[in-house]
Design a protein around this motif. Structure first.
Motif, PDB file in Angstrom:
ATOM      1  N   LYS A  71       6.133   6.884  -5.044  1.00 49.09           N
ATOM      2  CA  LYS A  71       6.137   5.633  -4.293  1.00 49.09           C
ATOM      3  C   LYS A  71       4.810   5.360  -3.590  1.00 49.09           C
ATOM      4  O   LYS A  71       4.474   4.202  -3.330  1.00 49.09           O
ATOM      5  CB  LYS A  71       7.290   5.632  -3.272  1.00 49.09           C
ATOM      6  CG  LYS A  71       8.675   5.593  -3.908  1.00 49.09           C
ATOM      7  CD  LYS A  71       9.778   5.543  -2.862  1.00 49.09           C
ATOM      8  CE  LYS A  71      11.148   5.446  -3.511  1.00 49.09           C
ATOM      9  NZ  LYS A  71      12.251   5.375  -2.518  1.00 49.09           N
ATOM     10  N   ASN A  72       4.077   6.414  -3.285  1.00 52.35           N
ATOM     11  CA  ASN A  72       2.799   6.237  -2.589  1.00 52.35           C
ATOM     12  C   ASN A  72       1.593   6.468  -3.496  1.00 52.35           C
ATOM     13  O   ASN A  72       0.463   6.554  -3.012  1.00 52.35           O
ATOM     14  CB  ASN A  72       2.721   7.174  -1.376  1.00 52.35           C
ATOM     15  CG  ASN A  72       3.561   6.659  -0.215  1.00 52.35           C
ATOM     16  OD1 ASN A  72       3.571   5.461   0.052  1.00 52.35           O
ATOM     17  ND2 ASN A  72       4.279   7.548   0.444  1.00 52.35           N
ATOM     18  N   HIS A  73       1.824   6.576  -4.803  1.00 54.97           N
ATOM     19  CA  HIS A  73       0.698   6.792  -5.708  1.00 54.97           C
ATOM     20  C   HIS A  73      -0.095   5.498  -5.902  1.00 54.97           C
ATOM     21  O   HIS A  73       0.465   4.397  -5.904  1.00 54.97           O
ATOM     22  CB  HIS A  73       1.198   7.304  -7.065  1.00 54.97           C
ATOM     23  CG  HIS A  73       0.103   7.852  -7.917  1.00 54.97           C
ATOM     24  ND1 HIS A  73      -0.660   7.064  -8.755  1.00 54.97           N
ATOM     25  CD2 HIS A  73      -0.383   9.121  -8.042  1.00 54.97           C
ATOM     26  CE1 HIS A  73      -1.558   7.824  -9.370  1.00 54.97           C
ATOM     27  NE2 HIS A  73      -1.421   9.067  -8.962  1.00 54.97           N
ATOM     28  N   LYS A  74      -1.397   5.644  -6.091  1.00 56.01           N
ATOM     29  CA  LYS A  74      -2.274   4.476  -6.223  1.00 56.01           C
ATOM     30  C   LYS A  74      -1.876   3.569  -7.386  1.00 56.01           C
ATOM     31  O   LYS A  74      -2.075   2.358  -7.336  1.00 56.01           O
ATOM     32  CB  LYS A  74      -3.729   4.928  -6.390  1.00 56.01           C
ATOM     33  CG  LYS A  74      -4.348   5.506  -5.121  1.00 56.01           C
ATOM     34  CD  LYS A  74      -5.801   5.885  -5.363  1.00 56.01           C
ATOM     35  CE  LYS A  74      -6.436   6.439  -4.103  1.00 56.01           C
ATOM     36  NZ  LYS A  74      -7.859   6.835  -4.347  1.00 56.01           N
ATOM     37  N   GLN A 117      11.395   5.276   3.957  1.00 55.45           N
ATOM     38  CA  GLN A 117      12.144   6.215   3.133  1.00 55.45           C
ATOM     39  C   GLN A 117      13.350   6.770   3.883  1.00 55.45           C
ATOM     40  O   GLN A 117      14.444   6.924   3.298  1.00 55.45           O
ATOM     41  CB  GLN A 117      11.230   7.355   2.669  1.00 55.45           C
ATOM     42  CG  GLN A 117      11.915   8.396   1.777  1.00 55.45           C
ATOM     43  CD  GLN A 117      12.348   7.855   0.425  1.00 55.45           C
ATOM     44  OE1 GLN A 117      12.087   6.706   0.091  1.00 55.45           O
ATOM     45  NE2 GLN A 117      13.034   8.685  -0.347  1.00 55.45           N
ATOM     46  N   ASP A 136       0.811  -1.215   0.000  1.00 53.65           N
ATOM     47  CA  ASP A 136       0.000   0.000   0.000  1.00 53.65           C
ATOM     48  C   ASP A 136       0.844   1.264   0.000  1.00 53.65           C
ATOM     49  O   ASP A 136       0.369   2.331   0.352  1.00 53.65           O
ATOM     50  CB  ASP A 136      -0.945   0.000   1.213  1.00 53.65           C
ATOM     51  CG  ASP A 136      -2.011  -1.070   1.087  1.00 53.65           C
ATOM     52  OD1 ASP A 136      -2.383  -1.372  -0.058  1.00 53.65           O
ATOM     53  OD2 ASP A 136      -2.449  -1.603   2.116  1.00 53.65           O
ATOM     54  N   GLY A 137       2.107   1.159  -0.365  1.00 52.89           N
ATOM     55  CA  GLY A 137       2.936   2.354  -0.445  1.00 52.89           C
ATOM     56  C   GLY A 137       4.249   2.195   0.286  1.00 52.89           C
ATOM     57  O   GLY A 137       4.685   1.086   0.601  1.00 52.89           O
ATOM     58  N   TYR A 138       4.860   3.320   0.566  1.00 51.89           N
ATOM     59  CA  TYR A 138       6.173   3.349   1.190  1.00 51.89           C
ATOM     60  C   TYR A 138       6.096   4.324   2.344  1.00 51.89           C
ATOM     61  O   TYR A 138       5.792   5.505   2.151  1.00 51.89           O
ATOM     62  CB  TYR A 138       7.208   3.803   0.156  1.00 51.89           C
ATOM     63  CG  TYR A 138       8.608   3.287   0.397  1.00 51.89           C
ATOM     64  CD1 TYR A 138       8.885   1.930   0.390  1.00 51.89           C
ATOM     65  CD2 TYR A 138       9.668   4.172   0.593  1.00 51.89           C
ATOM     66  CE1 TYR A 138      10.173   1.460   0.581  1.00 51.89           C
ATOM     67  CE2 TYR A 138      10.953   3.713   0.784  1.00 51.89           C
ATOM     68  CZ  TYR A 138      11.210   2.355   0.773  1.00 51.89           C
ATOM     69  OH  TYR A 138      12.491   1.879   0.960  1.00 51.89           O
ATOM     70  N   THR A 139       6.352   3.870   3.549  1.00 54.62           N
ATOM     71  CA  THR A 139       6.196   4.720   4.715  1.00 54.62           C
ATOM     72  C   THR A 139       7.359   5.700   4.835  1.00 54.62           C
ATOM     73  O   THR A 139       8.429   5.506   4.258  1.00 54.62           O
ATOM     74  CB  THR A 139       6.130   3.880   6.004  1.00 54.62           C
ATOM     75  OG1 THR A 139       7.412   3.256   6.213  1.00 54.62           O
ATOM     76  CG2 THR A 139       5.043   2.813   5.912  1.00 54.62           C
ATOM     77  N   GLU A 140       7.144   6.738   5.616  1.00 52.49           N
ATOM     78  CA  GLU A 140       8.209   7.729   5.859  1.00 52.49           C
ATOM     79  C   GLU A 140       9.392   7.071   6.558  1.00 52.49           C
ATOM     80  O   GLU A 140      10.546   7.412   6.291  1.00 52.49           O
ATOM     81  CB  GLU A 140       7.655   8.881   6.719  1.00 52.49           C
ATOM     82  CG  GLU A 140       8.649  10.020   6.920  1.00 52.49           C
ATOM     83  CD  GLU A 140       9.078  10.690   5.622  1.00 52.49           C
ATOM     84  OE1 GLU A 140      10.253  11.097   5.535  1.00 52.49           O
ATOM     85  OE2 GLU A 140       8.252  10.783   4.695  1.00 52.49           O
ATOM     86  N   ARG A 196       0.366   0.729  -6.508  1.00 54.91           N
ATOM     87  CA  ARG A 196      -0.085  -0.213  -5.476  1.00 54.91           C
ATOM     88  C   ARG A 196       0.304  -1.628  -5.890  1.00 54.91           C
ATOM     89  O   ARG A 196       0.106  -2.054  -7.018  1.00 54.91           O
ATOM     90  CB  ARG A 196      -1.606  -0.108  -5.321  1.00 54.91           C
ATOM     91  CG  ARG A 196      -2.164  -0.972  -4.176  1.00 54.91           C
ATOM     92  CD  ARG A 196      -3.661  -0.744  -4.041  1.00 54.91           C
ATOM     93  NE  ARG A 196      -3.947   0.624  -3.613  1.00 54.91           N
ATOM     94  CZ  ARG A 196      -5.114   1.235  -3.845  1.00 54.91           C
ATOM     95  NH1 ARG A 196      -6.069   0.631  -4.523  1.00 54.91           N
ATOM     96  NH2 ARG A 196      -5.316   2.475  -3.414  1.00 54.91           N
ATOM     97  N   MET A 238       8.434  10.403  -3.006  1.00 53.38           N
ATOM     98  CA  MET A 238       7.345   9.775  -2.264  1.00 53.38           C
ATOM     99  C   MET A 238       5.999   9.991  -2.963  1.00 53.38           C
ATOM    100  O   MET A 238       5.070   9.205  -2.785  1.00 53.38           O
ATOM    101  CB  MET A 238       7.299  10.317  -0.837  1.00 53.38           C
ATOM    102  CG  MET A 238       8.509   9.900   0.003  1.00 53.38           C
ATOM    103  SD  MET A 238       8.565   8.117   0.312  1.00 53.38           S
ATOM    104  CE  MET A 238       7.459   8.006   1.725  1.00 53.38           C
TER     105      MET A 238
END
Length: 371
Positions: A313-316, A33, A26-30, A319, A310
């Motif tokens: 990396k966090n774009h839908k 990163q 579901d993405g890449y957390t802070e 996924r 980011m």
């Protein structure tokens, strides 16, 4: 650090991410990163060390036999080499000094050499050896047997979305690395991306790359991939690479670039106006990603804003992509090029061979004294 010898880094050379409770699908957390940025800082330190040092080579020019031509360009050609002692295969970029000088590309060529010597990342080529003689200079790099992305894209017409997503994630990571090392690439396109026998890619041809501090004004690149700010001579930075990524993203999924006309000036007009149309096959998430990357307003373009990569990396649309698995080349490749043996060059077109005849005296010695 990553090895420049293989797409499958050994355990002691790969990026070691801590286990995270967050679902990477579901993405890449802070937190992820921040951990990865520590790794990039290490890679940047190693880049700077290699940049300051003069490389030493373990082989001589006479130990390399030419097998066949892999490609041709404005300054010379790329040929397949075989090392007579080890049997290992390499790709050699041959550049003619006279053409480089006439086209005023000496500085670009010397920068390309130094950058290739210093970079080490899974998704970029690196220099193995370099040589020069009276008429030519030679860059020797690993042989990437899968051929150009351009060739496969034309055969498939367009990439299926999982394959385009797989390639796009690697390009994002490569640009993140290059920009972290203060390198602006400036020539991203399918012709400059090679596919390895494992299905992973490597960005090649750093002839327009530059170490960037602040802004630059040089007009260079491929017309369909030029960013608006570059065309308008406003002065630009790393933003031009993210625009080019947007063009690549569109072309991989559509089979053709978003901005095209019979004349370069008309192409430029479309780019500056930001006028393009997405095919009906583009789903809403892909349309949104393209729209935010092919953004004429730099302050609103993905990759350039405060969240940087980011935003990607966090774009839908991404996924399902496991970014740490991608960077360690452990994500299953959706497409593997046909490959028979280490020196198999069937993924490259055939070209008429030419015999090189270096001059009897050293030409343009002063221009290439620092080579």
């Amino acid at each position: 650090m990553f090895s420049n010898k293989s797409y499958s880094p050994s355990k002691d050379m790969s990026y070691k991410a801590r286990d995270n409770s967050a679902d990477v699908h579901d993405g890449y957390t802070e937190q992820q990163q921040q951990q990865y940025l520590k790794h990039l800082r290490q890679l940047k330190n190693e880049f700077e060390q290699r940049w300051r040092s003069k490389p030493t080579f373990s082989i001589t020019f006479d130990e390399l036999d030419r097998v066949r031509t892999l490609g041709t360009g404005a300054f010379g050609r790329v040929v397949l080499l075989r090392h007579t002692k080890s049997g290992k295969f390499y790709a050699e970029k041959i550049l003619e000094k006279e053409k480089i000088v006439k086209l005023k590309q000496v500085d670009h060529t010397l920068f390309e050499k130094r950058i290739l010597e210093a970079i080490r990342f899974p998704f970029t080529v690196s220099m193995e050896f370099s040589f020069k003689d009276n008429s030519y200079i030679y860059f020797v790099m690993p042989f990437v047997s899968g051929g150009e992305m351009f060739t496969h894209l034309r055969k498939m017409v367009k990439f299926e979305e999982p394959l385009a997503k797989f390639y796009a994630s690697q390009v994002i990571l490569a640009l993140e690395y290059l920009h972290f090392c203060n390198i602006v690439y400036r020539d991203l396109k399918p012709e400059n991306i090679l596919i390895d026998k494992t299905g992973y890619l490597k960005i090649t041809d750093f002839g327009f790359s530059k170490i960037l501090q602040g802004r630059t004004w040089t007009l260079c690149g491929t017309p369909e991939y030029l960013a608006p700010e570059l065309i308008l001579s406003k002065g630009y930075g790393f933003s031009v690479d993210w625009w080019s990524f947007g063009v690549l993203l569109y072309e991989m999924n559509a089979g053709y670039p978003p901005f095209y006309a019979n004349e370069p000036m008309k192409t430029y007009e479309k780019i500056v106006a930001g006028k393009y149309r997405c095919p009906s096959s583009f789903n809403p998430d892909l349309r949104d990603l393209v729209r935010n990357t092919l953004q004429v307003d730099i302050t609103k373009r993905f990759g350039v804003m405060k969240d940087g990569v980011m935003d990607f990396k966090n774009h839908k649309w991404f996924r399902g992509i496991e970014w740490d698995a991608i960077v360690n080349c452990r994500y299953p490749a959706p497409f593997i090029p046909k490959y028979k043996s280490p020196g198999d060059a069937t993924n490259f077109e055939r070209y008429e061979e030419e015999t090189l005849q270096p001059a009897s005296y050293c030409r343009f010695e002063s221009e290439f004294v620092d080579f």
